[in-house]
Structure formats: C-alpha cells, structure tokens
Design an enzyme around this catalytic site. Structure first.
Site, PDB file in Angstrom:
ATOM      1  N   GLU A 160      48.065  44.313  42.388  1.00  0.00           N
ATOM      2  CA  GLU A 160      48.641  42.579  42.750  1.00  0.00           C
ATOM      3  C   GLU A 160      49.642  42.446  42.590  1.00  0.00           C
ATOM      4  O   GLU A 160      50.744  41.316  41.906  1.00  0.00           O
ATOM      5  CB  GLU A 160      48.196  41.601  41.629  1.00  0.00           C
ATOM      6  CG  GLU A 160      46.073  41.983  41.885  1.00  0.00           C
ATOM      7  CD  GLU A 160      44.833  41.390  40.751  1.00  0.00           C
ATOM      8  OE1 GLU A 160      45.515  40.434  40.330  1.00  0.00           O
ATOM      9  OE2 GLU A 160      44.053  41.863  41.162  1.00  0.00           O
ATOM     10  N   ASN A 202      47.402  48.761  44.744  1.00  0.00           N
ATOM     11  CA  ASN A 202      45.731  47.606  45.500  1.00  0.00           C
ATOM     12  C   ASN A 202      45.469  45.912  44.636  1.00  0.00           C
ATOM     13  O   ASN A 202      46.335  45.654  43.914  1.00  0.00           O
ATOM     14  CB  ASN A 202      44.502  47.674  43.559  1.00  0.00           C
ATOM     15  CG  ASN A 202      43.584  46.769  44.155  1.00  0.00           C
ATOM     16  OD1 ASN A 202      42.243  47.764  44.636  1.00  0.00           O
ATOM     17  ND2 ASN A 202      42.805  47.064  42.799  1.00  0.00           N
ATOM     18  N   HIS A 238      37.014  41.050  47.339  1.00  0.00           N
ATOM     19  CA  HIS A 238      36.291  39.726  46.878  1.00  0.00           C
ATOM     20  C   HIS A 238      35.796  38.539  47.739  1.00  0.00           C
ATOM     21  O   HIS A 238      37.321  37.409  48.147  1.00  0.00           O
ATOM     22  CB  HIS A 238      37.477  38.989  45.386  1.00  0.00           C
ATOM     23  CG  HIS A 238      37.386  39.810  44.735  1.00  0.00           C
ATOM     24  ND1 HIS A 238      36.457  40.693  44.060  1.00  0.00           N
ATOM     25  CD2 HIS A 238      38.784  40.609  44.036  1.00  0.00           C
ATOM     26  CE1 HIS A 238      36.499  41.424  42.679  1.00  0.00           C
ATOM     27  NE2 HIS A 238      38.082  41.142  43.045  1.00  0.00           N
ATOM     28  N   GLU A 265      37.130  46.510  44.994  1.00  0.00           N
ATOM     29  CA  GLU A 265      36.246  45.538  44.060  1.00  0.00           C
ATOM     30  C   GLU A 265      35.176  44.277  44.598  1.00  0.00           C
ATOM     31  O   GLU A 265      34.860  43.702  44.281  1.00  0.00           O
ATOM     32  CB  GLU A 265      37.328  44.943  43.071  1.00  0.00           C
ATOM     33  CG  GLU A 265      38.341  45.579  41.867  1.00  0.00           C
ATOM     34  CD  GLU A 265      40.119  44.485  41.654  1.00  0.00           C
ATOM     35  OE1 GLU A 265      39.392  44.110  41.776  1.00  0.00           O
ATOM     36  OE2 GLU A 265      40.599  45.308  41.755  1.00  0.00           O
ATOM     37  N   ASP A 267      32.938  42.464  46.324  1.00  0.00           N
ATOM     38  CA  ASP A 267      31.496  41.101  45.877  1.00  0.00           C
ATOM     39  C   ASP A 267      31.888  40.518  46.705  1.00  0.00           C
ATOM     40  O   ASP A 267      32.979  39.587  47.288  1.00  0.00           O
ATOM     41  CB  ASP A 267      32.023  41.546  44.576  1.00  0.00           C
ATOM     42  CG  ASP A 267      33.377  40.202  43.654  1.00  0.00           C
ATOM     43  OD1 ASP A 267      33.735  40.307  44.703  1.00  0.00           O
ATOM     44  OD2 ASP A 267      33.056  40.581  42.224  1.00  0.00           O
TER      45      ASP A 267
END
Ligand code: G2I
Length: 467
Positions: A160, A202, A238, A265, A267
């Site tokens: 990030e 990432n 996400h 990640e 979701d």
C-alpha cells in the site's frame, strides 16, 4: 409378437446405451470435479488460500474449514512489522512459526504479509525517520525474510505505498520520506534475504484500470527495465457490489509486463451480487495464465475485519454459502493453466541456518585450504549507493567448530548491519565470526551469513579461519 418383443428389446438396449453413456459422463464429470477449493485450484496449477491467525488454528469450525478447503494460508496480522519486531532488533517469530508449521504439515503454501507498510509499524519505527529508519527497514527485511527463508511462497514486500485518488503519486509516509528509492531497496534486500520467495507489491483499489493501478503498473515496468527484483503484483480486491469491467484486463496488463498476479485479500460485500462477483473474480484470474492464486481475507464471515459485511465464503457455522459454490464451479470449469515458471518454491526448503547440501561446491577460485580449515565466497546484490552481501562459509575436508571471515569492504563503504554472524568494525577490514547456532560445519558443508552496507564497489575473496 416376435417383432414387438424385438422392438422392445432394441428400445431397451438403446435406452441402456443412452443411460450408461449418461452415467459414464456423469461419473467422468464427478471424477474430474474437485470437491474443495484448494484441490480445484490445483488442477490448473493455482493455489486457493485464506488469511488466518495462529490463535484460530484450533478454533472450530474455523479449523475444520481451513484445513479442508484451502491449500495456502497467509497471516492476517502476525507477520507484520509491529508483530515480528515489537522492539528494535528483538524479533518475535512465534506466531508465524506456528502458521508455517501448520501449513507445512498439511502441504499448504504460505504467503508472507507483509515486510514493509506505512501502517501497523511498531511504535519505535513510527518515531523514526531518515537514515535510521531506512536502516531499520533493511534490517527488518533481512531478519524476517531471512528467518523464514525457503518457506514463503510469496512475500508482500511492500504494501500500500501508493496514494488513493487520481494523482498516481506515492502515499506520504515516514518510509516514503526516506527517499523515493525505498521500495526498490526493500525488494533488493528481500531478494538477497530469501532468493526463492516470489516478491510482490500489494495494494488495494487497484481492481481495474485506474490512476492508482496505472501508477503501480508504471513502477513495475520501470523495475523490470532496470533489473529491480519483482515477481508479482497483489491485487487485494476488497470489493463492494459490482466488479470493475476492466478487472481481467488489468490483471492481463500486469501479466504482460512479465510478473505474476495474485488476488491477495479477496472479500466481497454480502448482497444480491456476492456469489456472482465471486464467480467473476475467479473466472478472471483463471483466464490469465500468470494469475497464479487467490486468497480470501478470512475463512468464516465472523472472522472478517469487515464487521457485518459477511464478505466471505462460509457463514459462522462453517456452512458453504452460494458464493462458495460460485467459486468452486468456476474453478472446476477450468482455465488457462499457469506457466511452469510460476511453480511455487518448495515449502520443504531448509531454513537459512541449515547448511546447504554438500553438492553445492564453492567456486573453483577459492579452493578449500589443504589440510582443513574453511573458505569463503561472497555474492553481492548492489544498487547505486548500497549493497547486500551473502557470504558462504565452507568447511574443508574436516568438520569445524567455529569460523572467522575477514573481508575488506570497498573504500568509502560502511557495513550497517549483519545477520547470522557477529561483526567487529564496519569499514576497511571487517571480521565476522560465527554465532552459536552456525559455528559447527561438517566436512565439505556450508553455512551462510549476510550483511548490508552503504557505498559502492566489490569485495575481494575473503579469508576464512577455522577454529
Ligand atoms: O484492512 C484490511 C487489510 C487491508 N490490506 C492490508 C491488510 O493487512 C489489512 O488487514 C487488516 C486486518 O484484517 C485487521 O485485522 O489490517 C488491520 C490493521 O490495519 C487489522 O486490524 C487490526 C486492528 O485494527 C487492531 O485494532 C488490532 O489490534 O488488527 C489488530 C490485531 O488484531
């Protein structure tokens, strides 16, 4: 009568053929359709993983679902800087070791998350800046990636680092303020510390072609053109209620740069579109050969950091949700197989402190001294203004109980930190001696230590003295 009977017989016979053909097809389908996410992903050379925490490994129904469905895990929090180095130079690997042992016992691979990030830094690092912080970052990477060397499939080396919105700029942080090259220094350091791990950048809000993902794309292209070691890009994913129509195209453009892509990640907000979107994401990854794996950010809905969003594949009782079926069906429908080059490194590789096999002979230029002793060779990973050196110590024809390596660092260069050895001095002739766990080296066997230095130049073949 006879005719009727033979017609009946023929009909019955034909029906038997149709039925048995249908059954054969059904059997063939069920034989090729894997019944878990990990097994289904493995059929095209991919992994399907989940984030977990060491304290959840024996918690039910989390454990049953985790062990049954997934062939990869990632630490949701326990490999982050605040956790692994709570005080400067004091390392805590306990939870990460537990996760890795759990994975290895079950043939799962492990993603490492994350070596450097502006968030979740320990307080001591948050208070740092400039050279001190840069050196602390390098030391952190060396020690953490070194500790788990050979056991991590892919590291999120940097997490990030880009700003949200349309600027395409780097995110401001204490790390960014140490100089724009902090990301490439992190990658070079990670490569030297664990040469077998795939090294990923990432980030989130990169789930389509937009200003942020394009800025990352440009960085990866620049790194590839200059030889900065980067192997993969993690798209966190996400997600909300709809998928960016350029999701697959974005994966493809990173793949076309020559890096793997991993969905790291995943979701998705529960709602009318959840199952459909899970299917879409899975199919997009499967369509791109270099999209090598998918990780969901938790196992059961109540485990999720997105409280109340129920964004995962299993409910709190461990029941499969429609989203699960969408993913499994997509995986079983197949996709582009991953290229052979993206095979994960073996999870059974020895840890850093284990001597490599005797067949790995040192280069011919440094023969072991006759009658015993030891020899040393150096390999360097350099960038403008710094380098990481890996030194291999090899015992001669007799085993040794300790060693000292004296090497000359280039003029103007200065050693900032070392690992797997004690050091005296930092410029000119510098001595490195074994630490308690790597002094004993069998005849013809090797062990390695490393150090980081500022400056440029090369190191002549060092001397080695055995004890
Ligand atoms: O924020 C979601 C993810 C975004 N990408 C990077 C991931 O590392 C990040 O994961 C989340 C974890 O899922 C949370 O569990 O990172 C958060 C921290 O930024 C984690 O939350 C923190 C809580 O905020 C802390 O209060 C808590 O002490 O987890 C900590 C450990 O349980």
């Amino acid at each position: 009568m006879k005719t009727v009977r033979s017609v009946r017989t023929m009909v019955a016979f034909a029906a038997t053929i149709v039925l048995s053909t249908a059954m054969a097809v059904a059997v063939a389908n069920s034989a090729s359709a894997a019944s878990t996410l990990g097994a289904a992903a493995a059929e095209s050379g991919r992994y399907f993983g989940a984030a977990t925490n060491s304290f959840m490994l024996n918690r039910q129904p989390h454990a049953t679902v985790l062990n049954r469905e997934f062939n990869s895990i990632v630490a949701e929090n326990e490999m982050k800087w605040y956790h692994t180095e709570p005080n400067q130079n004091q390392f805590n690997f306990t939870a990460g070791d537990q996760l890795i042992a759990h994975a290895r016992a079950r043939g799962m691979t492990v993603r490492g998350h994350t070596l450097v990030w502006h968030s979740q830094q320990p307080q001591w690092a948050r208070n740092m800046s400039g050279t001190a912080l840069r050196n602390a970052m390098i030391n952190h990477i060396n020690r953490v990636a070194g500790h788990w060397r050979g056991q991590i499939h892919s590291w999120d080396v940097v997490n990030e680092a880009f700003a949200d919105g349309g600027s395409g700029a780097r995110r401001d942080s204490n790390l960014q303020r140490t100089g724009n090259d902090w990301i490439e220094v992190a990658f070079r350091t990670a490569r030297a510390a664990d040469p077998n791990a795939k090294l990923c950048y990432n980030d989130y809000n990169t789930d389509g072609i937009n200003a942020k993902s394009t800025a990352i794309y440009n960085m990866v292209r620049d790194f590839k053109s200059r030889g900065v070691p980067i192997d993969c890009v993690g798209l966190q994913s996400h997600l909300g209620t709809s998928l960016d129509p350029t999701y697959q195209q974005n994966i493809q453009r990173f793949a076309d740069l020559g890096v793997d892509v991993q969905i790291t990640e995943l979701d998705i907000l529960q709602g009318s579109n959840q199952a459909n979107m899970y299917g879409q994401v899975t199919r997009a990854c499967l369509a791109v050969a270099r999209c090598t794996g998918i990780t969901v950010w938790g196992v059961l809905d109540p485990d999720s950091w997105r409280t109340g969003a129920n964004p995962l594949l299993f409910d709190g009782n461990g029941n499969k949700k429609p989203a699960y079926d969408a993913v499994l069906n997509a995986l079983n429908a197949g996709g582009n197989p991953t290229p052979p080059t993206s095979a994960p490194p073996a999870t059974t590789a020895p840890p850093a402190t284990t001597a490599p096999p005797a067949t790995t002979a040192p280069p011919a230029t440094t023969p072991p001294p006759p009658g015993g002793g030891c020899s040393a060779t150096v390999s360097m990973n350099s960038w403008n203004g710094g380098f990481v050196a890996t030194v291999r110590v090899t015992a001669g024809p007799a085993s040794i109980n300790g060693w000292r390596v004296r090497l000359t660092v280039p003029s103007g260069a200065s050693v900032t930190n070392a690992w797997n050895a004690d050091r005296s001095g930092n410029t000119g002739a510098v001595d490195f001696t074994n630490v308690s766990y790597n002094g004993q080296v069998g005849a013809g066997q090797s062990t390695e230590f490393g150090f980081q230095a500022s400056g440029n130049g090369s190191i002549p073949t060092p001397g080695c003295t055995a004890s």
